[in-house]
Design a protein around this motif. Structure first.
Motif, PDB file in Angstrom:
ATOM      1  N   VAL A  37       0.959  -1.265  -0.047  1.00 43.38           N
ATOM      2  CA  VAL A  37      -0.093   0.118   0.036  1.00 43.38           C
ATOM      3  C   VAL A  37       0.923   1.162  -0.026  1.00 43.38           C
ATOM      4  CG1 VAL A  37      -1.717   1.376   1.258  1.00 43.38           C
ATOM      5  CG2 VAL A  37      -1.762  -1.224   1.345  1.00 43.38           C
ATOM      6  N   LEU A  38       0.666   1.967  -1.098  1.00 41.54           N
ATOM      7  CA  LEU A  38       1.566   3.283  -1.079  1.00 41.54           C
ATOM      8  C   LEU A  38       0.703   4.406  -1.465  1.00 41.54           C
ATOM      9  CD1 LEU A  38       4.551   2.376  -3.183  1.00 41.54           C
ATOM     10  CD2 LEU A  38       4.331   2.526  -0.539  1.00 41.54           C
ATOM     11  N   ALA A  39       0.809   5.749  -0.806  1.00 43.28           N
ATOM     12  CA  ALA A  39      -0.170   6.733  -1.214  1.00 43.28           C
ATOM     13  C   ALA A  39       0.867   7.999  -1.260  1.00 43.28           C
ATOM     14  CB  ALA A  39      -1.470   6.860  -0.369  1.00 43.28           C
ATOM     15  N   TRP A  40       0.492   8.888  -2.155  1.00 41.31           N
ATOM     16  CA  TRP A  40       1.391   9.998  -2.480  1.00 41.31           C
ATOM     17  C   TRP A  40       0.450  11.306  -2.829  1.00 41.31           C
ATOM     18  CZ3 TRP A  40       1.467   5.783  -5.161  1.00 41.31           C
ATOM     19  CH2 TRP A  40       1.231   5.907  -6.641  1.00 41.31           C
ATOM     20  N   ARG A  41       0.970  12.458  -2.453  1.00 40.55           N
ATOM     21  CA  ARG A  41       0.072  13.711  -2.789  1.00 40.55           C
ATOM     22  C   ARG A  41      -0.062  14.052  -4.309  1.00 40.55           C
ATOM     23  NH1 ARG A  41       3.090  15.516   1.947  1.00 40.55           N
ATOM     24  NH2 ARG A  41       4.628  16.553   0.551  1.00 40.55           N
ATOM     25  N   ALA A  42      -1.165  14.287  -4.495  1.00 42.66           N
ATOM     26  CA  ALA A  42      -1.460  14.509  -5.978  1.00 42.66           C
ATOM     27  C   ALA A  42      -2.591  15.565  -6.225  1.00 42.66           C
ATOM     28  CB  ALA A  42      -1.750  13.267  -6.908  1.00 42.66           C
ATOM     29  N   ALA A  43      -3.207  15.647  -7.262  1.00 48.68           N
ATOM     30  CA  ALA A  43      -4.377  16.532  -7.586  1.00 48.68           C
ATOM     31  C   ALA A  43      -5.562  15.754  -7.884  1.00 48.68           C
ATOM     32  CB  ALA A  43      -3.898  17.612  -8.679  1.00 48.68           C
ATOM     33  N   ALA A  44      -6.702  16.196  -7.292  1.00 46.17           N
ATOM     34  CA  ALA A  44      -7.861  15.597  -7.900  1.00 46.17           C
ATOM     35  C   ALA A  44      -8.175  15.899  -9.137  1.00 46.17           C
ATOM     36  CB  ALA A  44      -9.138  16.094  -6.836  1.00 46.17           C
ATOM     37  N   THR A  45      -9.245  15.065  -9.729  1.00 44.81           N
ATOM     38  CA  THR A  45      -9.555  15.086 -11.121  1.00 44.81           C
ATOM     39  C   THR A  45     -10.345  16.283 -11.571  1.00 44.81           C
ATOM     40  OG1 THR A  45      -9.880  12.541 -11.201  1.00 44.81           O
ATOM     41  CG2 THR A  45     -10.720  13.866 -13.071  1.00 44.81           C
ATOM     42  N   GLY A  46      -9.979  17.193 -12.568  1.00 42.69           N
ATOM     43  CA  GLY A  46     -10.589  18.419 -12.910  1.00 42.69           C
ATOM     44  C   GLY A  46     -11.182  18.349 -14.349  1.00 42.69           C
ATOM     45  N   PRO A  47     -11.849  19.384 -14.865  1.00 41.12           N
ATOM     46  CA  PRO A  47     -12.347  19.542 -15.963  1.00 41.12           C
ATOM     47  C   PRO A  47     -10.921  19.483 -16.873  1.00 41.12           C
ATOM     48  CG  PRO A  47     -13.491  21.110 -14.878  1.00 41.12           C
ATOM     49  CD  PRO A  47     -12.460  20.548 -13.804  1.00 41.12           C
ATOM     50  N   GLY A  48     -11.113  19.027 -18.174  1.00 36.56           N
ATOM     51  CA  GLY A  48      -9.940  18.797 -19.087  1.00 36.56           C
ATOM     52  C   GLY A  48      -9.396  17.223 -18.721  1.00 36.56           C
ATOM     53  N   ASP A  49      -9.293  16.734 -17.687  1.00 37.29           N
ATOM     54  CA  ASP A  49      -8.896  15.379 -17.663  1.00 37.29           C
ATOM     55  C   ASP A  49      -9.857  14.592 -18.413  1.00 37.29           C
ATOM     56  OD1 ASP A  49      -8.441  12.695 -16.453  1.00 37.29           O
ATOM     57  OD2 ASP A  49      -7.243  13.780 -14.993  1.00 37.29           O
ATOM     58  N   PRO A  50      -9.218  13.728 -19.142  1.00 43.78           N
ATOM     59  CA  PRO A  50     -10.162  12.651 -19.997  1.00 43.78           C
ATOM     60  C   PRO A  50     -11.032  11.816 -19.201  1.00 43.78           C
ATOM     61  CG  PRO A  50      -7.547  12.531 -20.532  1.00 43.78           C
ATOM     62  CD  PRO A  50      -7.496  13.542 -19.426  1.00 43.78           C
ATOM     63  N   LEU A  51     -10.744  11.562 -17.786  1.00 47.40           N
ATOM     64  CA  LEU A  51     -11.627  10.973 -16.900  1.00 47.40           C
ATOM     65  C   LEU A  51     -12.970  11.603 -16.676  1.00 47.40           C
ATOM     66  CD1 LEU A  51     -11.420   8.233 -15.218  1.00 47.40           C
ATOM     67  CD2 LEU A  51     -10.782   9.498 -13.359  1.00 47.40           C
ATOM     68  N   TRP A  52     -12.535  12.790 -16.501  1.00 39.11           N
ATOM     69  CA  TRP A  52     -13.746  13.831 -16.206  1.00 39.11           C
ATOM     70  C   TRP A  52     -14.883  13.732 -17.258  1.00 39.11           C
ATOM     71  CZ3 TRP A  52     -14.376  17.570 -12.241  1.00 39.11           C
ATOM     72  CH2 TRP A  52     -15.491  18.419 -12.483  1.00 39.11           C
TER      73      TRP A  52
END
Length: 274
Positions: free
Chosen positions: A236-251
């Motif tokens: 289990v590993l976790a790191w700081r990143a950014a939440a999904t926002g408009p413009g992300d393909p996943l959005w």
């Protein structure tokens, strides 16, 4: 070392400082030997033994990578909004809203409020399950002779109870869970085939889209047909990143997903959190 006295027990306990085992948390997380990002960004690093559990509160935008290092881990997962635990993972809505019972990259993990708790941003295993939930005390006792947390065959729900209690939650707060690294396939007649593991090294990375409380139980899948209790370590590993926002393909991947993200951001914005 004698531990019959308080002084002996204290000396024995202090002698354990710096001891490393194959399954334990690494504190601070930046000391993990091969971080997947800049070491300073790593916030959780742990190896969870088979038949054990872990839990952590993660901030919005944190990425969480689970890895089946030996090929027989099964990570049963529950998610709760950190400060509003009544909003929690809803497996039925996760499947129903996205028209898909098979979890993989690009899928969203939804609450019953139509909001995104986490998204699946990478997946090299594709052997996951949103249908069966985790094992129970009754079932494990029937299969293995015992299912209590202290036994050699702890049930997933019993471990979830322990993890929940450490976060102010009780048994009634535990909904059905998702399983990663051990999958099932639905036959035409509606029955299930256990597909097992994709083998050692498979991983799945989730991105927290709200502040979430994560509960994980690493126990055999309830549909695993093997007579023995087989469960190997989970990284289990976790790191700081950014939440999904408009413009992300996943959005914009699907209309349903886009609406779920909009629901989430609107709610967080009203609270000054987005």
């Amino acid at each position: 070392m004698a531990t019959a006295t308080t002084y002996g027990a204290r000396a024995h306990a202090r002698a354990q400082e710096g001891t490393h085992t194959d399954a334990m948390p690494v504190v601070p997380a930046g000391n993990w030997p091969t971080p997947p990002c800049e070491a300073g960004h790593l916030v959780w690093a742990e190896t969870v033994a088979g038949g054990n559990y872990t839990h952590r509160v993660l901030a919005r935008g944190t990425e969480l990578r689970l890895t089946d290092t030996h090929g027989d881990a099964c990570a049963h997962l529950l998610l709760f909004v950190a400060d509003r635990p009544w909003e929690r993972l809803n497996v039925a809505d996760t499947v129903k809203v996205q028209w898909n019972a098979y979890l993989t990259e690009g899928q969203l993990l939804l609450s019953d409020q139509g909001r995104v708790l986490a998204s699946v941003v990478r997946d090299t295993s594709a052997r996951h399950d949103a249908l069966c939930g985790t094992s129970t005390l009754v079932r494990n006792t029937a299969r293995y002779g015992d299912g209590t947390p202290q036994s050699g065959a702890p049930a997933g729900r019993e471990l979830f109870k322990l993890a929940a209690a450490k976060n102010g939650l009780g048994p009634r707060d535990l909904p059905p869970s998702l399983s990663f690294f051990q999958g099932v396939a639905v036959r035409d007649d509606g029955t299930l085939d256990f597909t097992g593991s994709a083998g050692p090294g498979g991983s799945v990375t989730l991105r927290a889209e709200q502040d979430v409380t994560v509960l994980i139980a690493n126990v055999p899948h309830p549909a695993d047909p093997r007579p023995d209790y087989v469960s190997t370590p989970l990284e289990v590993l976790a790191w700081r990143a950014a939440a999904t926002g408009p413009g992300d393909p996943l959005w914009d991947a699907t209309p349903e997903g886009r609406r779920a993200f909009l629901n989430t951001v609107e709610f967080l914005a009203a609270r000054g959190l987005a």
